[in-house]
Design a protein around this motif. Structure first.
Motif, PDB file in Angstrom:
ATOM      1  N   GLU A 297      -9.527 -13.670  19.656  1.00 58.96           N
ATOM      2  CA  GLU A 297     -10.421 -12.755  20.363  1.00 58.96           C
ATOM      3  C   GLU A 297      -9.693 -11.537  20.903  1.00 58.96           C
ATOM      4  O   GLU A 297     -10.190 -10.412  20.821  1.00 58.96           O
ATOM      5  N   ASN A 298      -8.493 -11.752  21.455  1.00 53.15           N
ATOM      6  CA  ASN A 298      -7.734 -10.657  22.056  1.00 53.15           C
ATOM      7  C   ASN A 298      -6.403 -10.540  21.330  1.00 53.15           C
ATOM      8  O   ASN A 298      -5.416 -11.176  21.700  1.00 53.15           O
ATOM      9  N   SER A 300      -4.213  -8.212  21.140  1.00 49.91           N
ATOM     10  CA  SER A 300      -3.102  -7.557  21.833  1.00 49.91           C
ATOM     11  C   SER A 300      -2.379  -8.491  22.787  1.00 49.91           C
ATOM     12  O   SER A 300      -1.202  -8.281  23.092  1.00 49.91           O
ATOM     13  N   GLN A 302      -3.174 -12.268  22.902  1.00 53.81           N
ATOM     14  CA  GLN A 302      -3.382 -13.687  22.633  1.00 53.81           C
ATOM     15  C   GLN A 302      -2.746 -14.092  21.313  1.00 53.81           C
ATOM     16  O   GLN A 302      -2.722 -13.319  20.356  1.00 53.81           O
TER      17      GLN A 302
END
Length: 499
Positions: A297-298, A300, A302
């Protein structure tokens, strides 16, 4: 990397086209005059499939040996015309040529087809055109080395996710069989893991994969393609029209450049894999863990753990790269992290791919007969130190200076075999003059035994005797499998003497 989807081949149909249902297919092919170029693994099933669809099929074949005559007799019983010993002439009335992938583009048959405006497809293109309306999407893999291993890893991961799948294409399993429905008219698979060679991609103008990976690019088959540029361009065809992900090797800029140049569907993403710490939109390795920073999802901030290096067999650097590429394609298809781990744990490599044969007198003997070019041999040599290297065979136009220069410090000694062994010997003289070399002129059935015994004399306790020939096998063996079997037999004979 463009967002424009390329136009399909003019003779093709789209997945939703009514011509793709059973009745539509038969109507489309009934009476169509098709010439199949070449008997063998792809030619015979192509001819039979087209005949079953109602096409008027003629098979042309350069050879006229006992095997070809036997195949021709079987096809004749099915109502298929076969012309042996004449693969150059285009049969009158031909509307389509379907070629075995190994036939070179400059053959007179194809020149005649081009002059007559007749399209030429390979077996992969034919399979793509014959898919049903609910056809399984293709996750495609190409590259100079590692294709088969990566595709089999991918299939293992997909199975671990509970999907009906198969490893198909340039891997021994017929794509035609995979794409045609079963006897009840149902699709056999949910998704296909497809290995594609540069030859097959050359003859597949309308192929559009769900997602695809180019593992690496290094000089190979230049005698077929004519130039490195043409070889690279054919590899890059695998990205055309991708819908979800174009997977590239962050350590091989050429693969990334091919992604940038590809025409893809809007929203298709470039996904890298690396043996180092991954950046956003990449998969990589952190402290022995395979991690995903692409399908999270993230991106940058995760990273998703997928598997441990210990889950990969064998955990050589190039095999870890293969696993990352397979994981990237599986994740592009929506596979959960646990299935990546379980699939990699379940995977077992095919024979003759950095396969440990035995330990004899403190020396490890490893069979990498599949290393049929310099790029594959370089990866294999990088996994061991020190090494007694068994190398040689058919060079296929390759040079060996870069390979020897990179590997010289790892070499305890070298045993050279095969027709083009002098080319490797000359590179050794230039870049590793201190390394002892045994040059075997012997080419009979006992040559591999002699090579193993010569390597054993050069090796010391703790060394690895590595057969990674960097050359094709056909000067001395039927194929790389037979070469690997000869090596393993010679090693086992040596082990028996030390028992």
């Amino acid at each position: 990397m463009s967002d424009r989807q390329p136009a399909g081949d003019s003779v093709g149909t789209s997945p939703g086209d009514p011509a793709r249902d059973a009745a539509g297919l038969r109507a489309r092919w009934h009476g169509k005059r098709v010439t199949v170029a070449g008997l063998g693994v792809s030619g015979v099933p192509a001819a039979r499939t087209l005949k079953d669809l109602g096409a008027v099929v003629t098979v042309v074949n350069d050879g006229d040996d006992e095997r070809a005559r036997s195949q021709a007799a079987e096809l004749a019983e099915a109502g298929i015309t076969v012309r042996l010993g004449d693969g150059a002439t285009l049969p009158e009335g031909t509307e389509l040529v379907v070629t075995a992938p190994g036939w070179k583009p400059d053959k007179p048959l194809f020149l005649a087809a081009a002059e007559a405006g007749v399209p030429v497809w390979g077996d992969v293109e034919l399979a793509w055109q014959l898919r049903g309306p609910d056809a399984a999407p293709w996750l495609a893999v190409t590259g100079t080395n590692g294709k088969t291993t990566t595709v089999r890893m991918l299939a293992a991961i997909l199975r671990a996710a509970g999907l009906r799948t198969e490893a198909v294409g340039n891997i021994g399993v017929s794509l035609l069989d995979a794409v045609l429905p079963d006897e009840n008219g149902r699709e056999k698979y949910d998704v296909l893991a497809v290995e594609l060679s540069s030859y097959q991609l050359h003859w597949a103008p309308s192929l559009r994969a769900h997602s695809a990976a180019v593992l690496n690019i290094a000089p190979d088959h230049l005698d077929w393609h004519g130039s490195m540029e043409a070889y690279t361009a054919d590899k890059g065809r695998v990205y055309e029209g991708n819908t979800v992900a174009c997977v590239y090797n962050a350590a091989d800029k050429v693969t990334e450049d091919l992604v940038r140049e590809a025409d893809v569907e809007e929203g298709c993403r470039a996904i890298g894999f690396t043996l180092g710490t991954p950046g956003p939109s990449q998969l990589g390795v952190v402290e022995g863990i395979l991690v995903d920073r692409a399908f999270v999802e993230n991106r940058s901030a995760q990273a998703q753990e997928l598997a441990e290096i210990g889950d990969i067999d064998p955990p050589a650097p190039h095999n870890i790269a293969n696993a990352l590429a397979a994981a990237a394609l599986a994740r592009a298809y929506g596979v959960a992290p646990a299935a990546v781990r379980d699939g990699l744990r379940a995977f077992r490599p095919d024979p003759h791919r950095i396969e440990h044969v035995a330990d004899v007198a403190g020396v490890s003997y490893v069979d990498d007969s599949k290393a049929t070019n310099t790029h594959a041999a370089e990866a294999s040599l990088a996994a061991y130190d020190p090494i007694v290297w068994i190398a040689g065979g058919l060079a296929k136009g390759a040079s060996f200076d870069e390979l020897v220069g990179k590997s010289a410090k790892r070499l305890r000694g070298v045993v050279l075999i095969g027709r083009d062994r002098a080319l490797i010997g000359e590179a050794l003289a230039r870049h590793a003059p201190e390394v002892p070399v045994v040059d075997l002129e012997q080419t009979d059935t006992g040559a591999m035994s002699a090579a193993v015994r010569a390597a054993a004399r050069l090796a010391k306790t703790g060394d690895t005797v590595l057969m990674a020939p960097a050359c094709a096998s056909m000067d001395m063996f039927v194929n790389y499998n037979k070469r690997g079997e000869a090596f393993a037999d010679a090693v086992r004979a040596l082990a028996a003497e030390h028992a």
